[in-house]
Design an enzyme around this catalytic site. Structure first.
Site, mmCIF file in Angstrom:
data_model
loop_
_atom_site.group_PDB
_atom_site.id
_atom_site.type_symbol
_atom_site.label_atom_id
_atom_site.label_comp_id
_atom_site.label_asym_id
_atom_site.label_seq_id
_atom_site.Cartn_x
_atom_site.Cartn_y
_atom_site.Cartn_z
ATOM 1 N N ARG A 38 -15.184 -20.432 -45.214
ATOM 2 C CA ARG A 38 -14.997 -19.584 -44.029
ATOM 3 C C ARG A 38 -13.750 -18.708 -44.146
ATOM 4 O O ARG A 38 -13.709 -17.620 -43.588
ATOM 5 C CB ARG A 38 -14.910 -20.443 -42.763
ATOM 6 C CG ARG A 38 -16.281 -20.946 -42.366
ATOM 7 C CD ARG A 38 -16.258 -21.733 -41.093
ATOM 8 N NE ARG A 38 -17.619 -21.882 -40.590
ATOM 9 C CZ ARG A 38 -17.952 -22.612 -39.546
ATOM 10 N NH1 ARG A 38 -17.023 -23.260 -38.903
ATOM 11 N NH2 ARG A 38 -19.196 -22.693 -39.148
ATOM 12 N N LYS A 202 -32.956 -33.109 -34.359
ATOM 13 C CA LYS A 202 -33.630 -32.993 -33.061
ATOM 14 C C LYS A 202 -34.495 -31.755 -32.898
ATOM 15 O O LYS A 202 -34.131 -30.658 -33.288
ATOM 16 C CB LYS A 202 -32.580 -33.000 -31.954
ATOM 17 C CG LYS A 202 -31.852 -34.338 -31.829
ATOM 18 C CD LYS A 202 -31.272 -34.484 -30.438
ATOM 19 C CE LYS A 202 -30.988 -35.913 -30.095
ATOM 20 N NZ LYS A 202 -29.650 -36.323 -30.443
ATOM 21 N N GLY A 355 -23.658 -24.533 -40.903
ATOM 22 C CA GLY A 355 -23.512 -25.951 -40.558
ATOM 23 C C GLY A 355 -23.991 -26.875 -41.655
ATOM 24 O O GLY A 355 -23.684 -26.694 -42.826
ATOM 25 N N GLY A 378 -25.015 -22.812 -35.055
ATOM 26 C CA GLY A 378 -25.486 -22.573 -33.678
ATOM 27 C C GLY A 378 -25.733 -21.109 -33.399
ATOM 28 O O GLY A 378 -26.742 -20.723 -32.788
#
Length: 402
Positions: A38, A202, A355, A378
């Site tokens: 990053r 999920k 992620g 996200g």
């Protein structure tokens, strides 16, 4: 271009620039940065501003500090790594909008860089506080957002701060532009066949993305823990595997919709099952229909890996978001690692959601083979869901719709 104001569209000559970066990097318990991707991806924007003779103030958050200053969440190691990568000193403030930050910013000369302390040491950051935003805007005549990883959050340094700038003094950095470009191309003009590979634990976190992708993709591969909710929807016994009972109906709807649209949906045909998630737990390979009671699927099995490899072989575009199993433990990482190798070996344009998926690709050693690795999990998911991000919206030219 795409209605986004680019840093290249702004007159930066000899100005002071406030750049919101995403230096939320992983560190070990000794405060050493374990992955500087990053920081590295922020360099082109920083160097461009240096070339324009700017004074630069950088800001970022790191982790989730609870109460003001916490040594473990200090950005000092980031300043050190940045200094090394840029071959010049990056000054470090001991606070965010306090006397030290203001004093150091005031004394900055052209071509010098100051890094503020962790933005989240200020309570107002996550509350999108306008007073904090006003104080932050005092650090630069021009505001540049290059922090894609937080663009889905309406925070003071991402959204509120932009109110204090106009179209000639606010812009997206090169990384942010690239992220938006790739996501928009995926949604609007993907080369076909377009395959989405979706994993992770999920369904709930990915449901909206799945619904948005279905009419656009040719094939959809579902792995990871979320696959069990789909297998359950098809009437399979999934033992103790992860299940979101309340989403079984939704999963069924996705499968039905896929059929109507002619989208081929692939689910695991076998899994690596264990009785508990631990390194010394016994494992066995079972078909997806035969997970024994009391056992749970923790990775995709060899037959699923082959099936998924076949499904992506002719792909021209692949979007991958979410691992195929609980990859943090070596025992259950094979499916994710092999998936990474297979995606890297295709001739497709490969876009990897940030992620965990970026971590898998790095661990597999495939990072250089991927077309684009997003820096925000996200945020990249919300772009694919078709949402306008709070950090991106104010950087669009007025009168340009997405």
């Amino acid at each position: 271009m795409h209605g986004i104001i680019s840093v290249k569209d702004i007159n930066l000559a000899n100005k002071s620039v406030f750049i919101r970066c995403d230096f939320n990097v992983p560190m070990d318990e000794f405060g050493n940065i374990t992955d500087d991707r990053r920081i590295f991806t922020a360099l082109p924007t920083i160097k461009y501003c240096l070339d324009q003779g700017c004074k630069i103030v950088l800001a970022s958050h790191l982790g989730r500090p609870k109460n003001g200053y916490e040594e473990a969440f200090s950005l000092k190691p980031v300043a050190k790594r940045l200094s090394f990568l840029l071959h010049q000193e990056v000054k470090m403030a001991t606070d965010v909008i306090g006397p030290d930050a203001k004093e150091k910013a005031k004394n900055l000369k052209q071509g010098e860089i100051l890094l503020l302390e962790n933005l989240r040491f200020e309570k107002g950051e996550t509350k999108n506080d306008e007073n904090l935003a006003r104080e932050l805007s005092g650090f630069g005549e021009v505001y540049v957002n290059d922090a894609f990883g937080v663009c889905h959050r309406a925070h003071a340094s991402v959204e509120a701060v932009v109110k204090f700038y106009d179209e000639n003094t606010k812009a997206a950095g090169f990384l942010l532009q690239k992220e938006i470009e790739f996501a928009e191309k995926l949604i609007k003009k993907p080369a076909r066949p377009f395959v989405a590979v979706v994993g992770g634990s999920k369904v709930s976190g990915k449901l909206q993305a799945l619904k948005n992708l279905l009419p656009r993709v040719d094939k959809l591969i579902i792995g990871g823990g979320m696959a069990f909710t789909f297998l359950k929807a098809m009437g399979e016994n999934i033992g103790n595997s992860l299940l979101e009972e309340e989403l079984v109906e939704e999963a069924l709807m996705v499968l039905k919709k896929g059929k109507e649209l002619g989208v081929k949906i692939y689910l695991p045909v076998d899994v690596v099952a264990a009785q508990s998630f631990s390194n010394d737990s016994a494992v066995k390979f079972v078909t997806a229909q035969e997970i024994p009671a009391g056992w749970m699927g923790l990775d995709i099995g060899p037959a699923s890996i082959r099936l998924f490899q076949e499904a992506i072989i002719d792909a021209q575009t692949i979007w991958w978001n979410g691992p195929m199993g609980v990859f943090e433990m070596d025992k259950f990482s094979k499916g994710s690692i092999k998936m990474s190798h297979s995606i890297a070996e295709t001739h497709a344009t490969t876009v990897v959601g940030g992620g965990d998926t970026a971590d898998v690709v790095a661990r597999a050693g495939d990072a250089d083979e991927m077309t684009f690795i997003s820096t925000g999990g996200g945020a990249s998911l919300e772009l694919i869901e078709g949402k306008e991000l709070p950090g991106v919206k104010p950087l669009r030219r007025s009168g340009v719709e997405q």
